[in-house]
Design an enzyme around this catalytic site. Structure first.
Site, PDB file in Angstrom:
ATOM      1  N   ASP A  97       0.874  -1.168   0.000  1.00 62.23           N
ATOM      2  CA  ASP A  97       0.000   0.000   0.000  1.00 62.23           C
ATOM      3  C   ASP A  97       0.914   1.221   0.000  1.00 62.23           C
ATOM      4  O   ASP A  97       1.759   1.373   0.890  1.00 62.23           O
ATOM      5  CB  ASP A  97      -0.854   0.034   1.263  1.00 62.23           C
TER       6      ASP A  97
ATOM      7  N   HIS B 292       5.064  -7.082   0.381  1.00 61.11           N
ATOM      8  CA  HIS B 292       4.767  -8.419  -0.132  1.00 61.11           C
ATOM      9  C   HIS B 292       5.437  -8.645  -1.485  1.00 61.11           C
ATOM     10  O   HIS B 292       5.967  -7.719  -2.106  1.00 61.11           O
ATOM     11  CB  HIS B 292       3.254  -8.598  -0.239  1.00 61.11           C
TER      12      HIS B 292
ATOM     13  N   SER C 162       9.086   3.748   4.825  1.00 63.14           N
ATOM     14  CA  SER C 162       9.638   4.665   3.865  1.00 63.14           C
ATOM     15  C   SER C 162       9.251   4.338   2.443  1.00 63.14           C
ATOM     16  O   SER C 162       8.159   4.675   1.983  1.00 63.14           O
ATOM     17  CB  SER C 162      11.150   4.679   4.053  1.00 63.14           C
TER      18      SER C 162
END
Length: 287
Positions: A90, A147, A253
């Site tokens: 995300d 992921h 980050s």
């Protein structure tokens, strides 16, 4: 405060010391104070706790446990098309495009070296010359586990020591070689469409960078580049399926992906500045 002053303070701030302190505080169990900070953070950054496996702020004993919270099952469906590479996190798309003359775009008018990003490894950098890159920025409100965008086998991990500038549009536009000067963990994978790099870049207040196979890679920080090699055959291979967790930021980050030439085509939905969701289409394998 002017932008020039903000950038000047970035250079003057003892970023490593500040980050070590933040890491200790974020991992401390402070009871009601921890809960109060978590509730403030949720409100301040509009964190969606409805999708967390445990939505109760009081259930997290440390701020770090909250920050790397799991999502409930099914919150991020993984695109099952084998020809689709999915978003690893995300985030927000900062930059993407071709690696031209060994350079990646950091911001409009600013480029940096793929070889420097990869810890100075000229042979490794050559694998990605003429390929594609994408830079994804994780904001404070985002889910901070990273992921796998595709099925892959881990070949190599490189710890590259460096500075800890904040990562945001202001620093990207004003700090030369930002991503090639900040501390980072470079993960090199072999895939059916060639080599792929997934790079976790540190920043101010990023308490640690972890991978699922090595656990905490940093801290402690070190003065020199360190490299780990992994078996590519036999029972000790480290293999991933698309969508599996591979790492996380404790305060976090940036993720940078590098792809070999003529191996992928970015999805038509890709634009600078758009939000991404882990598991949705990122690119397509070139057959």
């Amino acid at each position: 405060m002017s932008d020039n002053l903000k950038i000047g303070l970035q250079y003057l701030t003892p970023k490593h010391a500040l980050t070590r302190l933040a890491g200790k505080l974020a991992s401390a169990k402070m009871g009601w104070l921890t809960t109060a900070v978590i509730k403030w953070f949720i409100k301040q950054y509009n964190v969606n706790m409805d999708e967390a496996k445990n939505p109760d702020p009081e259930a997290y004993s440390t701020f770090n446990n909250f920050f790397v919270r799991e999502l409930e099952d099914g919150a991020r469906p993984i695109n099952e098309d084998g020809s689709v590479i999915s978003h690893p996190a995300d985030a927000c798309v900062s930059q993407f495009g071709p690696i031209m003359d060994g350079k990646l775009v950091q911001a409009k008018g600013h480029v940096y070296s793929a070889q420097e990003l990869l810890g100075g490894d000229e042979t490794l950098a050559a694998e990605f010359m003429g390929g594609e890159f994408a830079t994804l920025y994780l904001s404070p409100s985002d889910y901070h586990r990273v992921h796998m965008p595709c099925d892959a086998t881990l070949r190599k991990m490189i710890y590259v020591p460096g500075d800890l500038f904040s990562v945001n549009p202001l620093t990207a536009e004003n700090v030369p070689n930002l991503f090639a000067r900040n501390e980072r963990v470079v993960c090199i994978f072999d895939t059916e469409f060639g080599p792929m790099a997934q790079i976790l870049v540190g920043a101010t207040i990023v308490g640690s960078i972890e991978t699922t196979w090595a656990e905490t890679v940093t801290p402690p920080t070190g003065p020199a580049v360190k490299t780990w090699h992994y078996p590519l055959s036999g029972d000790d291979m480290i293999c991933f399926k698309k969508g599996e967790e591979m790492g996380r930021f404790k305060l976090g980050s940036t993720v940078i992906n590098l792809f070999a030439p003529n191996s992928i085509k970015f999805d038509d939905s890709m634009e600078n500045g758009i939000p991404t969701r882990m598991g949705t289409p990122f690119a397509h394998i070139v057959k």
